[in-house]
Design an enzyme around this catalytic site. Structure first.
Site, mmCIF file in Angstrom:
data_model
loop_
_atom_site.group_PDB
_atom_site.id
_atom_site.type_symbol
_atom_site.label_atom_id
_atom_site.label_comp_id
_atom_site.label_asym_id
_atom_site.label_seq_id
_atom_site.Cartn_x
_atom_site.Cartn_y
_atom_site.Cartn_z
ATOM 1 C CE1 TYR A 16 -3.191 -2.836 0.040
ATOM 2 C CE2 TYR A 16 -3.836 -2.247 2.261
ATOM 3 C CZ TYR A 16 -3.995 -3.032 1.144
ATOM 4 O OH TYR A 16 -4.965 -4.010 1.118
ATOM 5 C CE LYS A 23 0.819 -17.431 -3.008
ATOM 6 N NZ LYS A 23 -0.067 -18.594 -2.888
ATOM 7 C CG ASP A 39 -2.569 -19.903 -1.007
ATOM 8 O OD1 ASP A 39 -1.787 -19.752 -0.056
ATOM 9 O OD2 ASP A 39 -2.285 -20.584 -2.013
ATOM 10 C CG ASP A 96 -7.179 -4.349 4.059
ATOM 11 O OD1 ASP A 96 -8.157 -4.317 4.819
ATOM 12 O OD2 ASP A 96 -7.048 -3.610 3.058
ATOM 13 C CG ASP A 121 -12.505 -6.489 6.468
ATOM 14 O OD1 ASP A 121 -12.182 -5.980 7.566
ATOM 15 O OD2 ASP A 121 -12.933 -5.824 5.515
#
Ligand code: NAD
Length: 356
Positions: free
Chosen positions: A140, A191, A224, A248, A252
């Site tokens: 970001y 990852k 994943d 992020d 959620d």
């Protein structure tokens, strides 16, 4: 003395914060701790009073406080103003100035509310997760970033996922320290099978663990797989540590396990202080009606007691009081189901105070 800057903000932010302050007062008296409270404007109310979403004065007060307790900001009245003057800019600026590099988002499924989840009761029962998300680095904020035209006339856009060792270490250290206050387990999400920056993430977390936190159980999951396991066996997780983008998404997903926005607290912790605030916004659709759920705000205050003032016992008292009120069948309208007793914002606060 513990110095707290109170920023109620806009809409239901002001309503839930008032109730939280009455609970805080009771906690202070019970534990013989004196909190010094100051108030400041931020968001839409600051735009109305000063023409900007946050003033230098508010920023200074925040930096001089041990913690900031925030309600929520924004609303339709300020939606059409210029981007850099929007209420949310005030909040982003505050997080930036306090160098809030870690976002803490607990997701707890209360037995009394387990049926509010979109997953089966037997899957979500016992869920008590803390997501620790890196907040100021990663893709970001990484450079280079941008959009350009290629020679062929096609558009091309790019972002950079970059982390340094020190950025990873400081947030990982926080995750390990939090795990020690909980069930002593950290799941680090990356990852590293595809991305070099995530190989550094995994190596740095492992090294820090082996050097300073070998008493904490550490496991690594690819993002994943983590996303799958989180809905398959959520009760197995304790602290989940992730970079900005993965955190992020995972935070959620974890929040959705609980099924209710009005119940979710959060903290943004940094070098210059910490901000404690509910995950929800200013809820203009119900503002002024006295029906907002104050529990997310009250639980944010409990996080403040635990993480800024090291008052673990007092934080647990507040969390237990919330649990008991729910067990006794009291619900605000957002979490109401038939056969329960519907209460408003202030009454919910009084019931929690009663249990304290
Ligand atoms: P919201 O979280 O304010 O509301 C979403 C829905 O959830 C609404 O129907 C609302 O009534 C309900 N809800 C939220 N909190 C509740 C509570 N405590 N009790 C009962 N019901 C509750 O999100 P939104 O509608 O997308 O945004 C409204 C405003 O809030 C916008 O201006 C937005 O920018 C701002 N916002 C601020 C923050 C923040 O201050 N951190 C976060 C999100 C949104």
């Amino acid at each position: 003395m513990s110095k707290i800057l109170v920023i109620p903000g806009d809409g239901i932010g002001t309503e839930v914060t008032e109730v939280t302050l009455s609970v805080l007062k009771s906690v202070g008296e019970k534990n013989q701790i004196e909190f010094t409270l100051e108030r400041a404007l931020l968001g839409g109310c600051s735009i109305d009073a000063h023409g900007v979403p946050v003033t230098e004065e508010t920023m200074e007060k925040a930096k001089q406080s041990d913690a900031v307790l925030l309600g929520a900001v924004g609303g339709p009245r300020w939606e059409d103003i210029e981007h850099h003057l929007k209420p949310e800019r005030g909040l982003l600026e505050l997080r930036k100035q306090l160098d809030a590099f870690a976002n803490l988002r607990p997701a707890v499924v209360y037995p009394a509310l387990a049926d509010a989840s979109t997953l089966k009761r037997e899957v979500v029962e016992g869920v008590d997760i803390m997501v620790v998300r890196e907040l100021t680095g990663g893709i970001y904020f990484g450079h280079p970033r941008g959009k350009e035209q290629t020679n062929g006339g096609e558009a091309r856009a790019f972002n950079t996922l970059v982390y340094s060792t020190s950025e990873i270490e400081r947030v990982a250290k926080m995750a390990f320290e939090i795990a020690r206050k909980r069930r002593n387990k950290v799941t680090s999400i990356d990852k590293s099978n595809v991305l070099e920056s995530m190989v550094l993430w995994r190596d740095t977390v492992t090294e820090l663990h082996d050097r300073h936190f070998s008493d904490v159980t550490l496991e690594h999951l690819y993002v994943d797989n983590a996303a799958m396991q989180l809905i398959r066996r959520p009760a197995d997780f304790d602290v989940m540590l992730a970079g900005n983008m993965f955190g992020d998404i995972i935070s959620d997903e974890a929040a959705q396990l609980t099924g209710s926005l009005g119940m979710l607290p959060s903290a943004s912790v940094g070098n210059e202080g910490a901000i404690y605030e509910p995950v929800h916004g200013s809820a203009p659709d119900i503002a002024g009606q006295g029906i907002a759920n104050p529990i997310a705000s009250i639980l944010s205050m409990a996080m403040m007691l635990r993480y800024s003032f090291d008052m673990d016992g007092a934080a647990t008292q507040v969390e237990e009081a919330v649990r008991k009120v729910l067990d006794n069948g009291y619900r605000t309208s957002d979490i109401y189901e038939e056969g329960r007793t519907k209460v408003g914002t202030e009454e919910m606060g009084s019931l929690i105070l009663g249990e304290l």
